[in-house]
Scaffold this motif. Sequence first.
Motif, PDB file in Angstrom:
ATOM      1  N   SER A   1     -10.856  -0.991  21.128  1.00 38.80           N
ATOM      2  CA  SER A   1      -9.496  -1.092  19.754  1.00 38.80           C
ATOM      3  C   SER A   1      -9.769  -2.230  18.485  1.00 38.80           C
ATOM      4  N   ASP A   2     -10.192  -3.280  19.340  1.00 35.70           N
ATOM      5  CA  ASP A   2      -9.962  -4.426  18.846  1.00 35.70           C
ATOM      6  C   ASP A   2     -10.669  -4.641  17.465  1.00 35.70           C
ATOM      7  N   LEU A   3     -12.597  -3.494  17.967  1.00 36.31           N
ATOM      8  CA  LEU A   3     -13.228  -3.878  16.214  1.00 36.31           C
ATOM      9  C   LEU A   3     -13.251  -2.398  16.084  1.00 36.31           C
ATOM     10  N   ILE A   4     -12.183  -1.696  15.957  1.00 37.67           N
ATOM     11  CA  ILE A   4     -11.440   0.202  15.082  1.00 37.67           C
ATOM     12  C   ILE A   4     -11.478  -0.452  13.564  1.00 37.67           C
ATOM     13  N   GLN A   5     -10.599  -2.255  13.377  1.00 42.82           N
ATOM     14  CA  GLN A   5     -10.534  -2.286  12.008  1.00 42.82           C
ATOM     15  C   GLN A   5     -12.048  -2.998  11.265  1.00 42.82           C
TER      16      GLN A   5
ATOM     17  N   THR B   1     -22.692  -7.742  17.753  1.00 43.37           N
ATOM     18  CA  THR B   1     -22.830  -8.681  18.688  1.00 43.37           C
ATOM     19  C   THR B   1     -21.944  -9.690  19.667  1.00 43.37           C
ATOM     20  N   LEU B   2     -21.980  -9.965  20.339  1.00 42.86           N
ATOM     21  CA  LEU B   2     -20.643 -10.478  21.126  1.00 42.86           C
ATOM     22  C   LEU B   2     -21.310 -11.689  22.080  1.00 42.86           C
ATOM     23  N   ASN B   3     -20.900 -13.199  21.554  1.00 41.51           N
ATOM     24  CA  ASN B   3     -21.639 -14.295  22.756  1.00 41.51           C
ATOM     25  C   ASN B   3     -20.611 -14.270  23.996  1.00 41.51           C
ATOM     26  N   GLY B   4     -20.864 -15.367  24.344  1.00 39.95           N
ATOM     27  CA  GLY B   4     -20.290 -15.598  25.365  1.00 39.95           C
ATOM     28  C   GLY B   4     -19.102 -15.963  25.031  1.00 39.95           C
ATOM     29  N   SER B   5     -18.412 -16.263  24.435  1.00 40.78           N
ATOM     30  CA  SER B   5     -17.001 -16.073  24.492  1.00 40.78           C
ATOM     31  C   SER B   5     -16.016 -15.038  23.823  1.00 40.78           C
ATOM     32  N   ARG B   6     -16.395 -13.953  23.525  1.00 39.42           N
ATOM     33  CA  ARG B   6     -16.090 -12.673  22.810  1.00 39.42           C
ATOM     34  C   ARG B   6     -15.758 -13.140  21.342  1.00 39.42           C
ATOM     35  N   GLU B   7     -16.615 -13.732  21.243  1.00 38.24           N
ATOM     36  CA  GLU B   7     -16.902 -13.525  19.534  1.00 38.24           C
ATOM     37  C   GLU B   7     -18.021 -12.696  18.556  1.00 38.24           C
ATOM     38  N   ILE B   8     -17.379 -12.305  17.747  1.00 40.43           N
ATOM     39  CA  ILE B   8     -18.284 -11.147  17.114  1.00 40.43           C
ATOM     40  C   ILE B   8     -19.574 -12.182  16.275  1.00 40.43           C
ATOM     41  N   LEU B   9     -20.523 -12.649  16.728  1.00 43.66           N
ATOM     42  CA  LEU B   9     -21.588 -12.657  16.153  1.00 43.66           C
ATOM     43  C   LEU B   9     -21.955 -11.666  14.519  1.00 43.66           C
ATOM     44  N   SER B  10     -22.101 -10.536  14.679  1.00 48.10           N
ATOM     45  CA  SER B  10     -22.916  -9.649  13.511  1.00 48.10           C
ATOM     46  C   SER B  10     -22.296  -8.291  13.923  1.00 48.10           C
TER      47      SER B  10
ATOM     48  N   HIS C   1     -30.109 -14.300  20.538  1.00 53.31           N
ATOM     49  CA  HIS C   1     -29.287 -14.758  22.067  1.00 53.31           C
ATOM     50  C   HIS C   1     -27.886 -13.777  21.625  1.00 53.31           C
ATOM     51  N   ALA C   2     -27.549 -12.792  21.942  1.00 57.55           N
ATOM     52  CA  ALA C   2     -26.491 -12.518  22.168  1.00 57.55           C
ATOM     53  C   ALA C   2     -25.795 -12.358  24.085  1.00 57.55           C
ATOM     54  N   SER C   3     -25.173 -12.141  23.767  1.00 52.77           N
ATOM     55  CA  SER C   3     -24.922 -11.651  25.663  1.00 52.77           C
ATOM     56  C   SER C   3     -24.266 -10.663  25.720  1.00 52.77           C
ATOM     57  N   ALA C   4     -24.222  -9.716  24.800  1.00 53.13           N
ATOM     58  CA  ALA C   4     -23.193  -8.370  24.988  1.00 53.13           C
ATOM     59  C   ALA C   4     -23.486  -7.701  23.543  1.00 53.13           C
ATOM     60  N   ILE C   5     -22.934  -6.726  24.039  1.00 53.19           N
ATOM     61  CA  ILE C   5     -23.255  -5.631  22.672  1.00 53.19           C
ATOM     62  C   ILE C   5     -22.078  -4.457  22.394  1.00 53.19           C
TER      63      ILE C   5
ATOM     64  N   LYS D   1     -15.421 -11.456   1.904  1.00 46.01           N
ATOM     65  CA  LYS D   1     -14.601 -11.448   2.627  1.00 46.01           C
ATOM     66  C   LYS D   1     -14.070 -10.731   3.441  1.00 46.01           C
ATOM     67  N   ARG D   2     -14.185  -9.135   3.109  1.00 44.18           N
ATOM     68  CA  ARG D   2     -13.735  -8.148   3.702  1.00 44.18           C
ATOM     69  C   ARG D   2     -14.838  -7.621   4.160  1.00 44.18           C
ATOM     70  N   ARG D   3     -16.272  -7.776   3.774  1.00 38.28           N
ATOM     71  CA  ARG D   3     -17.171  -8.011   4.855  1.00 38.28           C
ATOM     72  C   ARG D   3     -17.317  -8.405   5.426  1.00 38.28           C
ATOM     73  N   PHE D   4     -16.689  -9.971   5.857  1.00 40.74           N
ATOM     74  CA  PHE D   4     -17.544 -10.673   7.167  1.00 40.74           C
ATOM     75  C   PHE D   4     -16.394 -11.029   7.779  1.00 40.74           C
ATOM     76  N   ARG D   5     -15.053 -10.656   7.117  1.00 41.09           N
ATOM     77  CA  ARG D   5     -13.995 -11.326   7.967  1.00 41.09           C
ATOM     78  C   ARG D   5     -13.706 -11.786   9.673  1.00 41.09           C
ATOM     79  N   HIS D   6     -14.767 -10.603  10.130  1.00 37.07           N
ATOM     80  CA  HIS D   6     -15.004 -10.188  11.507  1.00 37.07           C
ATOM     81  C   HIS D   6     -15.961 -11.014  12.235  1.00 37.07           C
ATOM     82  N   LEU D   7     -16.476 -12.037  11.787  1.00 32.08           N
ATOM     83  CA  LEU D   7     -17.597 -13.159  12.362  1.00 32.08           C
ATOM     84  C   LEU D   7     -16.105 -13.982  13.062  1.00 32.08           C
ATOM     85  N   LYS D   8     -16.709 -14.080  14.085  1.00 30.05           N
ATOM     86  CA  LYS D   8     -16.465 -15.227  15.450  1.00 30.05           C
ATOM     87  C   LYS D   8     -14.598 -14.445  15.086  1.00 30.05           C
TER      88      LYS D   8
END
Length: 236
Positions: A108-112, A129-138, A165-169, A94-101
């Motif tokens: 600063s949102d990423l630091i946690q 990696t992020l998609n076009g909706s600002r969601e974390i892919l991996s 097919h990420a939009s941003a990194i 749960k802790r390792r993959f709670r970031h998905l989506k």
Amino acid sequence: MLTATENTATTELAKPQIRELTLANGMSFPSDEELLMLILGKGTRNCPVEKLSAKVLQVINASNEDSLLQNLIEITGIGISRALTIAAVVEFGKRRFRHLKNVITRSSDLIQYLQHYTLDPVEHFITVTLNGSREILSIRTVSTGTVNKTIVHSREVFAQAVAEHASAIICCHNHPGGTCRPSKADFQSTQVLQEAALVLGIKFLDHIIISREGYFSFLENDLLEEGTKLEKLTDC
């Protein structure tokens, strides 16, 4: 009916088969029950590992966070030690993959999700990696180095982004030495990665350096090329 000896043999034969198949095909190959077989290692005299894994899976699926540990303890053949191991694996996942989506609106949102790397004695280079909706892919470790250096190549940094097919990194690495101030090499690698992102059509949103004292963001310090602002992520 199997004798006690035959039953034990069945229990012991199951694990090597799963081990071999997993080694040959990767961790995505086993079913949920087979993953639990790998965690449990073996069954009991009266319950082979296949059946014990099935019971554990049923309890996991039927339990909430507060009741999982106690429900596992109550399974015959599990006990406190195994129950703690299984519950710990579930929590770790749960802790390792709670970031998905999860949506990222600022660096600063990423630091946690990256903070645990500050405890490591060697450098890690990580891509988000992020998609076009600002969601974390991996969130992926690209390379691991020494106490003060890690070597990365653009092809490795962007391989996952292209595959997804990420939009941003967003790139990140830790400084085990304590300070999070960028080195000359950090500035050079950031420039190279921005140029590679431009060629690939993937937005390079930030390069973050983390340490026990805090973090340094190239974006927040206006050190990125124009057009890579995180605020423009909606334009990806």
